[in-house]
Design a protein around this motif. Structure first.
Motif, short mmCIF file in Angstrom:
data_model
loop_
_atom_site.label_atom_id
_atom_site.label_comp_id
_atom_site.label_asym_id
_atom_site.label_seq_id
_atom_site.Cartn_x
_atom_site.Cartn_y
_atom_site.Cartn_z
N ARG A 285 -25.43 5.04 3.52
CA ARG A 285 -24.67 6.29 3.62
C ARG A 285 -25.51 7.46 3.14
NH1 ARG A 285 -18.96 5.50 0.73
NH2 ARG A 285 -18.32 7.30 2.00
N ALA A 286 -26.26 7.27 2.05
CA ALA A 286 -27.12 8.33 1.53
C ALA A 286 -28.27 8.63 2.49
CB ALA A 286 -27.66 7.94 0.15
N VAL A 287 -28.88 7.58 3.04
CA VAL A 287 -29.98 7.76 3.99
C VAL A 287 -29.51 8.51 5.23
CG1 VAL A 287 -31.50 6.51 5.57
CG2 VAL A 287 -31.31 5.78 3.19
N MET A 288 -28.34 8.16 5.72
CA MET A 288 -27.82 8.81 6.93
C MET A 288 -27.50 10.28 6.68
SD MET A 288 -28.09 6.63 9.24
CE MET A 288 -28.24 4.87 9.48
N GLN A 289 -27.04 10.60 5.47
CA GLN A 289 -26.78 12.01 5.15
C GLN A 289 -28.07 12.82 5.21
OE1 GLN A 289 -24.31 13.95 4.97
NE2 GLN A 289 -25.39 15.75 4.17
N TYR A 290 -29.15 12.24 4.70
CA TYR A 290 -30.45 12.92 4.78
C TYR A 290 -30.82 13.20 6.23
CZ TYR A 290 -35.53 13.40 4.95
OH TYR A 290 -36.80 13.84 5.24
N PHE A 291 -30.69 12.21 7.09
CA PHE A 291 -31.09 12.40 8.49
C PHE A 291 -30.12 13.34 9.23
CE2 PHE A 291 -33.61 8.37 8.01
CZ PHE A 291 -34.84 8.96 8.26
N ARG A 292 -28.86 13.40 8.79
CA ARG A 292 -27.94 14.38 9.41
C ARG A 292 -28.49 15.79 9.23
NH1 ARG A 292 -23.76 11.40 6.76
NH2 ARG A 292 -22.63 10.12 8.26
N VAL A 293 -28.95 16.07 8.02
CA VAL A 293 -29.46 17.42 7.72
C VAL A 293 -30.78 17.66 8.45
CG1 VAL A 293 -30.30 18.95 5.89
CG2 VAL A 293 -28.31 17.48 5.47
N MET A 294 -31.69 16.69 8.41
CA MET A 294 -33.04 16.91 8.92
C MET A 294 -33.15 16.82 10.43
SD MET A 294 -34.51 17.80 6.20
CE MET A 294 -36.12 18.10 6.94
N THR A 295 -32.10 16.36 11.12
CA THR A 295 -32.14 16.35 12.59
C THR A 295 -31.48 17.58 13.20
OG1 THR A 295 -30.15 14.95 12.59
CG2 THR A 295 -32.28 13.84 12.82
N LYS A 296 -30.98 18.48 12.36
CA LYS A 296 -30.44 19.76 12.85
C LYS A 296 -31.56 20.79 12.83
CE LYS A 296 -25.77 18.80 11.16
NZ LYS A 296 -24.70 19.21 10.20
#
Length: 567
Positions: A285-296
């Motif tokens: 869940r923490a890893v996916m939150q990081y990628f949510r931000v960095m793929t925008k």
């Protein structure tokens, strides 16, 4: 106060009955002692005490947290961004210094033992055997990676099984060895309100494909025995981590003493994807939150982050028994945490010698939690060799993306975190993390030798000692006191001594341990009142270790031992 002979300390403390608690014997006398005070000024070895004040959480503290020096108060300026033989910068320095932002620096691929072997390197190849001719042929591994990730990136929605299929196409030798059950189960159990992974997986694939454009020069290794630093942009880090997510890094999957990267932590995410557990769920869940931000692309941050390995020679370490420095400022709190209340200070990561510890496995204590809140820290595993006894890693500028609660099995991802810290001249967030590894004691009694005490003093000092005269003070706590079996009292005194030698203040968080908080405050107050030097405390620790070994097993309370010492 009257001086006492060191040998009398041994005789007195040996009189305690086995299994007794020496700290109780002094409770009546210590309860009426004055509250600890805050050294307001350290000048020429003299400490002026001021009246104790209340911490914001209501607990008494030796020094208010706001009296310690934080990064925004430090006057040292980074100056213009520069690179050198030992300071690698992966963005174009000229463009950056003229306000053009973090543009990738041009360079060339480096495929040798001093650099990261990149997945996009022309030298990264795959071998295939023809069933007809029985001859082997080689193809570009990046071509295979690009083909699979491009197909994934074009999907409107992708499954965990699609991720597995892509990864195994360019890692065929691990078919039947790698498991993806944690990733597959994760996607199934997360509620729909949070479950955007079908759309996120293609975006991470597209981010991974940006690697050749984002990182255009070799990434040097931070090798054992050499002081050096690497500065990257947050976008470059995200491309590297997207490749770690898709397990593209070559030569990084083999383990064992003869493997090429045996002295380095793992970087590909294979262990995180296998062996489903509730811990893995919260980590993902923490890893996916990081990628949510960095793929925008429109809103993703693009500041810089610096990873600096500092190495000290044995001859640079203090002769502890002769150190004349006295105790510096100390803040003690049972509430709060290093990564929150310690923001702006030099935040100690209770590190493994292999940076990141079990962050990509099942580990979930202080270091792993820190790396999950700020996944940019994970990229340090790509290029940081195992730390030696007089080495540390300092990371400046990492961003926090998540909040959390709990610890170990009770750890839970608690949602996104918006990081509003100011940035320095190099566009690095004003967050500085110090990774120092404590000794791992299989038997708790092993730590009570002066060789091991000295090792821990040297390790803490090499991290605490600043490069510049104007450095932030330190936020730390029960370093090495969990699975590494460290004695919290001994580790607190060791860090207090190292900070005094480095002339830096200390914020010590006891993680709800009220007894440790009260005991450390009393001990610190006595050391300050008696004008104790680091060298004097070192001699007392030498006596204490002798007493502890001579006791034949029953634990001798260090704080009580020091309280009976008249300096």
């Amino acid at each position: 106060m009257a001086a006492r002979n060191d040998s009398s300390q041994v005789r007195d403390l040996m009189q305690f009955e086995p299994g007794s608690d020496p700290s109780r014997a002094s409770s009546s006398s210590s309860s009426s002692s004055p509250q600890p005070s805050c050294p307001a000024d350290v000048s020429g070895g003299r400490v002026e005490a001021v009246e104790a004040q209340q911490a914001e959480d209501g607990s008494s503290s030796s020094c208010p947290l706001n009296r310690l020096k934080h990064l925004p108060q430090c006057e040292n300026r980074a100056g213009r961004l520069t690179f050198s033989r030992t300071s690698s910068v992966l963005v174009d320095v000229g463009v950056f210094n003229h306000g053009g932002g973090a543009v990738p620096r041009e360079g060339r691929d480096m495929w040798n033992a001093n650099f990261v072997k990149m997945p996009s390197s022309p030298s990264s190849v795959m071998f295939a055997k023809s069933l007809l001719s029985m001859q082997s042929s080689q193809t570009s591994r990046w071509d295979t990676i690009s083909k699979k990730l491009s197909a994934l990136a074009k999907k409107t929605t992708a499954s965990a099984e699609d991720v597995e299929d892509a990864i195994m196409k360019y890692n065929p030798k691990y078919k039947g060895q790698w498991s993806f059950d944690a990733l597959i189960s994760f996607v199934k159990v997360i509620p729909k309100a949070e479950n955007d992974f079908g759309k996120l997986f293609p975006k991470i694939a597209a981010l991974a494909l940006q690697l050749p454009a984002a990182v255009r020069m070799g990434v040097p290794l931070l090798k054992k025995g050499s002081s050096a630093s690497i500065t990257l942009s947050q976008v470059q880090i995200s491309c590297l981590l997207a490749n770690a997510f898709f397990c593209t890094f070559p030569h990084r999957n083999a383990a064992g003493p003869h493997a090429e990267y045996t002295g380095y932590p793992s970087i590909n995410f294979t262990r995180l994807f296998g062996q489903w557990s509730s811990r893995k769920k919260e980590k993902l869940r923490a890893v996916m939150q990081y990628f949510r931000v960095m793929t925008k692309e429109q809103s993703r941050p693009n500041g810089l982050v610096t990873f600096e390995r500092r190495c000290f020679k044995d001859t640079e370490m203090p002769n502890w028994i002769h150190c004349e420095e006295k105790m510096n400022k100390l803040h003690v709190a049972s509430g709060g945490a290093i990564e929150t209340e310690g923001t702006g200070l030099l935040q100690v990561d209770f590190a493994s010698s292999c940076i990141g510890g079990g962050v990509l496995g099942s580990g979930l204590v202080q270091e792993e939690i820190l790396f999950l809140l700020s996944p940019e820290l994970i990229v340090s595993r790509l290029f940081t060799e195992k730390l030696g006894d007089t080495e540390c890693l300092i990371i400046t500028g990492s961003q926090q993306f998540s909040q959390y609660s709990g610890f170990g099995d009770s750890f839970e991802w608690a949602g996104p975190h918006d990081d509003h810290l100011q940035r320095d001249e190099w566009m690095r967030l004003q967050r500085r993390i110090l990774a120092i590894d404590a000794m791992n004691f299989k038997h708790r009694s092993d730590q009570y030798t002066m060789s091991n005490v000295t090792r821990e003093l040297n390790k803490a000092y090499c991290g605490f000692k600043g490069r510049d005269p104007d450095e932030p003070d330190i936020a730390t706590g029960k370093w090495g006191c969990g699975v590494f079996n460290g004695d919290p009292q001994l580790k607190a005194v060791i860090q207090l001594m190292a900070a005094a030698k480095a002339r830096r203040g200390l914020a010590f968080f006891t993680f709800q341990d009220e007894d440790l908080k009260r005991g450390l405050e009393r001990t610190y107050h006595q050391l300050v009142s008696d004008g104790a030097t680091v060298g004097r405390v070192f001699r007392l620790l030498r006596n204490y270790c002798a007493v502890q070994r001579a006791s034949g097993g029953p634990h001798i309370d260090l704080f009580h031992f020091l309280s009976r010492s008249r300096l």
